[in-house]
Design a protein around this motif. Structure first.
Motif, PDB file in Angstrom:
ATOM      1  N   THR A  92       0.817  -1.219   0.000  1.00  0.00           N
ATOM      2  CA  THR A  92       0.000   0.000   0.000  1.00  0.00           C
ATOM      3  C   THR A  92       0.849   1.267   0.000  1.00  0.00           C
ATOM      4  O   THR A  92       0.343   2.339  -0.324  1.00  0.00           O
ATOM      5  N   CYS A  93       2.117   1.149   0.358  1.00  0.00           N
ATOM      6  CA  CYS A  93       3.014   2.301   0.348  1.00  0.00           C
ATOM      7  C   CYS A  93       4.448   1.800   0.277  1.00  0.00           C
ATOM      8  O   CYS A  93       4.738   0.642   0.578  1.00  0.00           O
ATOM      9  N   CYS A 139       7.357  -2.260  -9.567  1.00  0.00           N
ATOM     10  CA  CYS A 139       6.343  -2.283  -8.510  1.00  0.00           C
ATOM     11  C   CYS A 139       4.952  -2.387  -9.136  1.00  0.00           C
ATOM     12  O   CYS A 139       4.030  -1.673  -8.746  1.00  0.00           O
ATOM     13  N   LEU A 164      -0.695   0.720  -4.483  1.00  0.00           N
ATOM     14  CA  LEU A 164      -0.131   2.041  -4.195  1.00  0.00           C
ATOM     15  C   LEU A 164      -1.100   3.133  -4.623  1.00  0.00           C
ATOM     16  O   LEU A 164      -1.702   3.058  -5.698  1.00  0.00           O
ATOM     17  N   LEU A 194       3.306   7.939  -4.538  1.00  0.00           N
ATOM     18  CA  LEU A 194       4.713   7.608  -4.355  1.00  0.00           C
ATOM     19  C   LEU A 194       5.322   8.549  -3.325  1.00  0.00           C
ATOM     20  O   LEU A 194       4.923   9.717  -3.220  1.00  0.00           O
ATOM     21  N   ASN A 206      -1.768  -0.135 -10.558  1.00  0.00           N
ATOM     22  CA  ASN A 206      -1.885   0.229  -9.153  1.00  0.00           C
ATOM     23  C   ASN A 206      -3.120   1.115  -8.993  1.00  0.00           C
ATOM     24  O   ASN A 206      -4.007   1.109  -9.853  1.00  0.00           O
TER      25      ASN A 206
END
Length: 597
Positions: free
Chosen positions: A210-211, A227, A232, A235, A253
């Motif tokens: 998630t981060c 990724c 996400l 960023l 994402n």
């Protein structure tokens, strides 16, 4: 000492093993000190002027022999010291070693081939691969066991990991490649990953992240970051400080914005950049450009900090996200070559996009909310591929015609409301591949199109065309592959290419067409013809086709099949024929005769 240690270790007697190592190390160290003392005395005698010549010669020879003997002692002494370190490992280290031996067949085979299998650091390869082993947790001393060797690649992908241990920080000075991809239960990375100052490749795709760690900028040597297929939403700010990063992909994402500091900032593009550069993107407008200095000053004043540290970035992939705009600071990534932002929610593009002088591939397809393009695209003089299919573009900027010496591939299909091409479209002298199907209101010839005539001069979502229409659009003579979407566009292409052209491949996508126009035979040089027309009638021998045609592909048509013409046609399948009865009868008679010996 080594043999005693191996025997004691196999019998699970750690105390005896350590005692034997201590005795061996003490004896070898004492012998080494004795040799060093003799070598020192011999060196002093050999360098003395008062000694006799024969004595100096003898001591010099003795010193040489003792030096060789000292080198022979050093190697086993180092091995004994290494064994002592292995023997001093706690229980967690031994469990980690057993874990690696169980999950790494190559390492197990290597340990079986070596007689001294207890020399763990010598057995460790440079790349430890534990991919697809179904591992859910790593043992306690796993990372410390790897730190004793020269491991620089660690592959933990395609497992069931939910947590990466924080003890991985002990590999900070060694790892160059780390992969934890395809671990669906992994939701976050430890901050210890940011201590890998030698890390060059980081693979995080197909997880549930998630981060990203906030101190991602400490990875000063990172060159490739993958990724994809995560969760996400934005960023970290430190992403813009990765000076060595060359390729980054964040496909599929939930990115709403590219940088955390860019939330709520409106992009400047499309109609809002009239002070930078003005021009009519329609069919017959005049073209006027602002000075270069005014463009650069204005774009720089709107640029936001955050991405200026990406000095080496070449490829940036942001497909299948929820981006509504791109940050202005993207224009500061001067070495960017490929930018892919397909299937997002883009409404406008920043004018600073024109500062990307090295950009060669730009993918904006599938952005259904994108209705207009900024005039700054005409400054991308290195652009070779531009994908604009699947958008809702109503016009193309006239400055696009400035890319005549670079643009080779242009996709405009499935825009639905595009009505005309710029007047100077024929100036794209390097354009070889062009797709125009899926634009029913696109007018390529003089007068209203067939769709406009059926709709009574107007249609939903497209402006009405007058009775005189627009001037006929000239297509570039360098076109090799082209796709059109209706009979009017096809006839306009024939009219533009009949006096000479390099068109070799043509595709027609029209569900309403039933007969091919007879003017199609005027396309001299056409080799491949693709007809995606479900209602097209079967081709008959009377159908006029170009003499140079080799293949006609009608796989998407219901009533026709693929037709091969010319020398490139595959040979027909041989038909099965039955042998005549007289031949069979003569063969049986000949077989029944007995030949003499």
């Amino acid at each position: 000492a080594e043999v005693k240690f191996t025997t004691a270790h196999t019998r699970h007697s750690t105390t005896a093993a350590r005692r034997s190592l201590a005795y061996g190390a003490f004896g070898m160290s004492t012998f080494r000190l004795f040799l060093l003392l003799i070598i020192a005395v011999a060196t002093l005698v050999a360098s003395s002027e008062r000694a006799q010549p024969w004595l100096r010669f003898l001591t010099r020879r003795v010193g040489t022999v003792l030096h060789r003997l000292l080198h022979r002692v050093d190697k086993p002494l180092r091995r004994v010291v290494l064994l002592a370190r292995v023997a001093a490992w706690p229980k967690a280290h031994r469990e980690a070693r057993a874990f690696l031996l169980a999950y790494t067949p190559a390492l197990t085979k290597r340990s079986q081939e070596r007689a001294a299998s207890v020399l763990w650091p010598e057995l460790l390869p440079r790349d430890v691969t534990l991919s697809g082993r179904g591992i859910d947790t790593l043992p306690r001393g796993f990372c410390r066991a790897l730190a004793s060797g020269d491991v620089d690649e660690l592959w933990l992908d395609r497992n069931q990991l939910s947590v990466v241990p924080a003890s991985i920080a002990c590999l900070a000075s060694r790892l160059r490649v780390l992969s934890v991809a395809h671990n669906a239960r992994l939701t976050q990375l430890p901050t210890a990953v940011c201590q890998f100052w030698r890390l060059e490749e980081l693979w995080l795709s197909h997880c549930s992240l998630t981060c990203l760690p906030p101190h991602l900028g400490h990875l000063t040597a990172l060159a490739e970051l993958a990724c994809d297929n995560n969760r996400l939403t934005c960023l970290p700010v430190a992403f813009g400080t990765l000076a060595a990063l060359k390729q980054a992909s964040f496909n599929n994402n939930a990115l709403v914005t590219l940088c955390e500091g860019d939330v709520g900032r409106n992009a400047l593009g499309g109609k809002g950049n009239d002070d930078l550069e003005t021009g009519d993107g329609g069919g017959g407008g005049s073209e006027a450009a602002a000075p270069d200095t005014q463009y650069h000053d204005t774009a720089a004043s709107h640029a936001s900090a955050g991405l200026e540290g990406l000095l080496e970035l070449r490829v940036l992939e942001l497909n299948d996200n929820a981006l509504a705009h791109l940050p202005h600071a993207l224009g500061q990534v001067s070495r960017l070559r490929e930018l892919r932002v397909a299937r997002n929610a883009l409404t406008t593009l920043p004018s600073s996009l024109g500062l990307l002088s090295s950009l060669t591939d730009l993918d904006l397809s599938g952005n259904t909310s994108l209705h207009d393009l900024p005039d700054a695209l005409g400054r991308l003089h290195s652009l070779t591929t531009l994908r604009l299919d699947g958008c809702r573009l109503t016009r193309l900027p006239a400055t696009l015609c400035r890319l005549g010496h670079s643009l080779e591939h242009l996709t405009l299909h499935e825009n639905n409301v595009l009505t005309a091409l710029p007047t100077g479209f024929a100036a794209l002298s390097s354009l070889t591949h062009l797709t125009l199907h899926g634009n029913p209101f696109l007018n390529l010839r003089q007068g209203p199109t067939h769709k406009h005539r059926e709709a009574g001069g107007s249609a939903s979502g497209a402006p009405a065309v007058g009775p005189q229409g627009t001037l006929p659009t000239r297509l570039p003579a360098s076109l090799v592959s082209l796709s059109v979407g209706c009979v009017d566009q096809l006839e306009a292409v024939v009219h533009a290419q009949r006096h000479g052209g390099s068109l070799t491949s043509l595709a027609v996508h029209d569900p309403d067409i039933k007969q091919l126009p007879p003017t199609l035979a005027q396309l001299e040089g056409l080799v491949n013809l693709t007809l995606a027309c479900p209602n097209l009638a079967p081709l008959c021998p009377e159908t006029l086709l170009p003499a140079s045609l080799v293949r006609v592909d009608t796989t998407e048509c219901v009533a026709t099949r693929t037709v091969f013409i010319g020398k490139s046609a595959p040979p027909p399948a041989p038909r099965a024929r039955s042998l005549p009865k007289r031949f069979l009868r003569s063969f049986r008679n000949r077989k029944s005769k007995k030949t003499p010996r």
